[in-house]
Design a protein around this motif. Structure first.
Motif, PDB file in Angstrom:
ATOM      1  N   MET A  62      45.122  35.552 -39.429  1.00 57.50           N
ATOM      2  CA  MET A  62      45.216  36.342 -40.784  1.00 57.50           C
ATOM      3  C   MET A  62      43.705  36.174 -41.322  1.00 57.50           C
ATOM      4  O   MET A  62      43.198  35.205 -41.618  1.00 57.50           O
ATOM      5  CB  MET A  62      46.318  35.840 -41.764  1.00 57.50           C
ATOM      6  N   ASN A  63      43.127  37.428 -41.516  1.00 53.82           N
ATOM      7  CA  ASN A  63      41.698  37.272 -42.021  1.00 53.82           C
ATOM      8  C   ASN A  63      41.847  37.229 -43.606  1.00 53.82           C
ATOM      9  O   ASN A  63      42.993  37.260 -44.301  1.00 53.82           O
ATOM     10  CB  ASN A  63      40.874  38.390 -41.576  1.00 53.82           C
ATOM     11  N   PHE A  99      48.939  30.286 -41.218  1.00 50.21           N
ATOM     12  CA  PHE A  99      47.828  31.103 -40.964  1.00 50.21           C
ATOM     13  C   PHE A  99      46.873  30.464 -41.358  1.00 50.21           C
ATOM     14  O   PHE A  99      46.130  30.851 -42.423  1.00 50.21           O
ATOM     15  CB  PHE A  99      48.143  32.356 -41.934  1.00 50.21           C
ATOM     16  N   GLU A 117      46.877  30.695 -21.046  1.00 48.33           N
ATOM     17  CA  GLU A 117      47.708  30.484 -22.344  1.00 48.33           C
ATOM     18  C   GLU A 117      46.474  30.179 -23.447  1.00 48.33           C
ATOM     19  O   GLU A 117      46.627  30.818 -24.649  1.00 48.33           O
ATOM     20  CB  GLU A 117      48.794  29.617 -22.341  1.00 48.33           C
ATOM     21  N   ALA A 154      42.107  34.422 -28.293  1.00 52.30           N
ATOM     22  CA  ALA A 154      41.664  35.936 -28.951  1.00 52.30           C
ATOM     23  C   ALA A 154      42.184  36.222 -30.113  1.00 52.30           C
ATOM     24  O   ALA A 154      41.767  37.037 -30.796  1.00 52.30           O
ATOM     25  CB  ALA A 154      42.573  36.559 -27.635  1.00 52.30           C
ATOM     26  N   LYS A 155      43.040  35.360 -30.629  1.00 51.51           N
ATOM     27  CA  LYS A 155      43.632  35.517 -31.915  1.00 51.51           C
ATOM     28  C   LYS A 155      42.944  34.493 -33.067  1.00 51.51           C
ATOM     29  O   LYS A 155      43.115  34.865 -34.257  1.00 51.51           O
ATOM     30  CB  LYS A 155      45.152  35.135 -32.044  1.00 51.51           C
ATOM     31  N   ASP A 167      39.790  34.014 -35.123  1.00 53.62           N
ATOM     32  CA  ASP A 167      38.556  34.564 -35.604  1.00 53.62           C
ATOM     33  C   ASP A 167      37.419  33.209 -36.022  1.00 53.62           C
ATOM     34  O   ASP A 167      38.216  32.263 -36.383  1.00 53.62           O
ATOM     35  CB  ASP A 167      38.575  35.192 -36.919  1.00 53.62           C
ATOM     36  N   ARG A 199      40.818  38.605 -17.902  1.00 54.09           N
ATOM     37  CA  ARG A 199      41.273  38.428 -19.598  1.00 54.09           C
ATOM     38  C   ARG A 199      40.346  38.189 -20.295  1.00 54.09           C
ATOM     39  O   ARG A 199      40.188  38.611 -21.538  1.00 54.09           O
ATOM     40  CB  ARG A 199      42.405  37.213 -19.717  1.00 54.09           C
ATOM     41  N   PRO A 201      54.974  31.054 -36.415  1.00 53.42           N
ATOM     42  CA  PRO A 201      54.557  32.741 -36.127  1.00 53.42           C
ATOM     43  C   PRO A 201      53.755  32.635 -34.940  1.00 53.42           C
ATOM     44  O   PRO A 201      53.503  33.449 -34.081  1.00 53.42           O
ATOM     45  CB  PRO A 201      53.625  32.958 -37.158  1.00 53.42           C
ATOM     46  N   ASN A 202      52.922  31.494 -34.614  1.00 56.62           N
ATOM     47  CA  ASN A 202      52.321  31.283 -33.152  1.00 56.62           C
ATOM     48  C   ASN A 202      52.784  29.911 -32.487  1.00 56.62           C
ATOM     49  O   ASN A 202      53.516  29.193 -33.054  1.00 56.62           O
ATOM     50  CB  ASN A 202      50.769  31.039 -33.778  1.00 56.62           C
TER      51      ASN A 202
END
Lengths: 288, 417
Positions: free
Chosen positions: B1-2, B30, B52, B58-59, B61, B82, B358-359
């Motif tokens: 989440m930014n 988050f 993995e 990649a998620k 930031d 990837r 969530p992750n």
């Protein structure tokens, strides 16, 4: 030797692999690698999982460019190509309409759908190949890759199998998207039947697949009741309402293309209840 | 989440009474890295775990993947699909020589290669995140932990991927445990079930041997080292109880393909006051997956990676918060979801089905490492924390192979010993 078969849950449905070969140890190891690819695709593409990469894109791409890994970028580029070539009939930006028509838990209504329509339109998807970024130019835009995700997962699994040296296999996602390579020993291809959705005991057609994918989109695949009427889960993006078609069957070089085009065909309000399309072996040239 | 999305969410949440209470939990679910130049990283090892890691990176930031490295050409190629923007290297030496701007190295090689790869990266002045366990031999584990501790003393970050310590639901469960949620520990039971072969596919015999490291007893400490060590780490973190003796048994019940490493194991670890921790693990069956159960006199906590629950005994004291907590039925029991404000978060679509993270846990481990580097703080799982579960897992594997009970020498578990 009997082919190796595995079935497992993924993407809210069941996936299945049938692998032919002589070395059961290698086949099992290859199947495990291919399964891991499907599970990775699910983690990346799920509209339901909060931790998926697609969810990150949906949360953030309205505010600015979001950098995504190459596989997702290439998939979104394919989405845009099929969207353009299908005259807008394939459109993963119908995500807000899926909620508005009641396919995401809460009850749907035509009024909610009308309110959601301005957010729909894949022309609002900006892809920057140099930067590898995705951006939404439409307020409220959201993507749902349910119309292509299973196919993409099968393509990834197939790449892992080919890399592992497996030359003959049949893969399916949800018994609706199939991908075949080679053929079982002594046969010309893998036999796949297309059931009549109105009479599941009757086969509409039998197809022999080899180095090709086949996808079947069925209006009855998932339904919601809106104002007393049962509606199918595939949305016609042009009308902004559940599609009127019954069944679409597409053969294509890749499972992602087959998946996307069968969705497009069903969504495209064809005058015929059952639509068939066979794409050429080579991918179509993108329109300028 | 930014930041923007976070602000939007917090604005929405602040409308109700529960809004303020949501903030600390959201920070954990988050997390956000500090603004500034991204952390320039490289991944060494592009196998299953490496992929993995690529997916989770990649998620995040604030982390840039500059390069990937694998000595197997097939794995390097598939990793490159990837991470197309990343430079590719066939050895850690070439990687370190070719990437002078690199700040951090993530080690996801076979366990026997953790020490040489991580030590090379530390010697080159890099921050290092190393997949857990640290090693498959006690000698390597102690040497790598010492190198990691020395690097940390010199201002660099060395972190290990025992993910329990960075898992937000485990953190919440631990605070309940520490507050007396289960009162006095009765027993612990770890489980790891995942049906798979632990074999890979390669075009040549040489590459096959390289990739089949998990069925090579010289390169892998089996299910005890690879899997039980994670359950043991969670036990140590929650209870501070260090096993004094370890016994084990193993068998090959499915994968009878010439391997010597057991595909199914049973462990028995002696704790203080006559208590025991048991562990069952198998790659011949998948039921129940990966979890740890901590039984106490007033309740039981079940930890299952992305989810955790408290099961209260009838005579347990009411703590207050659990009256309104999210609950789930389990056959004849009822589990209280161990995630603050789970009901509200679930209603707002901020949790996974069944009120879970969530992750995946790996995401939080990598995030914690990046935050430690960028903020100059200590990681949740450094050398001192990673050494004891690694050594205990190796000892458990030795107990399985020998079929006998082994005493745990406390000196083996500390950095000073």
């Amino acid at each position: 030797m009997e082919p190796l078969r595995i079935d497992f849950p993924a993407m809210r449905t069941e996936f299945g692999f049938v692998l032919a070969g002589e070395d059961p140890r290698r086949l099992r190891a290859a199947a495990e690698e291919a399964r891991a690819e499907v599970e990775a695709a699910e983690r990346e593409l799920s509209a339901f999982s909060l931790g998926s990469l697609l969810n990150k894109v949906n949360r953030e791409a309205g505010a600015g460019p979001v950098r995504v890994p190459a596989p997702l970028f290439e998939l979104l580029a394919l989405c845009r190509r099929v969207h353009e070539e299908s005259g807008g009939a394939f459109d993963p930006s119908v995500a807000p309409l899926l909620g508005a028509w009641g396919f995401r838990g809460a009850a749907g209504s035509a009024a909610a759908a009308a309110a959601a329509r301005p957010a729909v339109g894949l022309d609002g998807l900006a892809l920057d190949p140099a930067a590898g970024t995705v951006r939404f130019r439409r307020p409220g835009m959201q993507l749902d890759l349910g119309g292509i995700g299973k196919g993409d997962a099968l393509d990834r699994a197939a790449a892992a199998l080919v890399e592992a040296g497996v030359g003959a296999f049949l893969l399916h996602g949800g018994h609706s998207t199939f991908l075949a390579r080679g053929a079982p020993p002594g046969q010309r291809g893998w036999r796949v039947g297309v059931r009549d959705p109105a009479d599941p005991g009757r086969l509409l057609a039998g197809v022999e697949l080899r180095d090709r994918a086949l996808s079947v989109s069925d209006r009855r695949g998932r339904t919601a009741v809106v104002a007393g009427e049962e509606r199918g889960h595939i949305i016609d993006p042009v009308r902004g309402a559940p599609a009127a078609g019954e069944l679409a069957v597409v053969a294509a070089p890749s499972a992602a293309e087959a998946d996307a085009w069968s969705t497009a065909l069903l969504a495209g309000a064809s005058p015929h209840p059952v639509s068939w399309l066979a794409l050429p072996a080579a991918p179509p040239v993108p329109s300028p | 989440m930014n930041d923007l999305a976070r602000r939007d969410f917090l604005r929405g949440a602040a409308g109700g009474l529960a809004g303020l209470a949501l903030v600390p939990e959201l920070d954990r679910l988050f997390p956000v890295l500090p603004p500034g130049a991204p952390l320039r990283t490289a991944l060494v090892g592009c196998g299953k775990r490496g992929k993995e890691i690529l997916a989770e990176l990649a998620k995040i930031d604030g982390v840039e993947l500059a390069a990937i490295c694998d000595r197997d050409p097939g794995k390097l190629k598939s990793g490159g699909r990837r991470a197309k923007e990343a430079a590719r290297y066939a050895s850690v030496e070439e990687l370190l020589a070719g990437e002078s701007e690199l700040q951090a190295v993530l080690v996801a090689t076979s366990t026997d290669q953790h020490r040489p790869v991580a030590e090379a990266a530390l010697a080159a002045g890099k921050h290092v995140w190393c997949e857990a366990p640290l090693a498959n031999t006690i000698e390597d584990a102690r040497a790598l932990a010492a190198a990691g501790a020395a690097a940390a003393a010199a201002g660099r970050v060395f972190a290990a991927g025992f993910t329990a310590r960075t898992n937000p639901v485990y953190g919440r469960a631990r605070s309940v445990y520490k507050a007396g949620g289960v009162r006095s520990l009765v027993a612990a039971r770890g489980a790891w079930f995942h049906k798979e072969s632990w074999r890979a596919v390669a075009p040549t015999d040489e590459r096959q041997r390289l990739l089949d490291w998990r069925v090579d007893p010289a390169r892998c400490a089996g299910l005890p080292g690879e899997c039980a060590s994670h359950a043991i780490d969670a036990l140590l973190w929650f209870t501070k109880e260090t096993p004094t003796r370890v016994a084990g048994h193993g068998a090959i019940l499915l994968h009878d393909d010439g391997r010597e490493v057991a595909d199914t194991v049973w462990l028995d670890l002696a704790l203080a006051k006559g208590r025991r921790m048991s562990f069952e693990g198998s790659i011949a069956n998948s039921f129940e997956g990966d979890n740890l159960v901590l039984r106490g006199t007033h309740g039981t906590i079940k930890l299952a990676q992305t989810h955790a629950w408290l099961f209260k005994e009838a005579d347990a004291v009411t703590m207050g918060w659990e009256v309104y907590a999210h609950r789930q039925p389990f056959h004849r029991d009822e589990g209280i979801v161990l995630l603050a404000n789970a009901t509200q978060l679930a209603d707002q679509g901020k949790l996974e089905e069944g009120a879970g993270l969530p992750n995946p846990p790996l995401y939080y481990s990598l995030h914690d490492f990046a935050a430690a580097v960028l903020e100059g703080t200590a990681p949740a799982c450094g050398a001192a924390e990673a050494l004891p579960p690694t050594v205990l897992g190796i000892l458990a594997d030795q107990a399985v192979r020998r079929g006998e009970e082994l005493a745990v020498e406390p000196a083996l578990l500390g950095l000073e010993g």
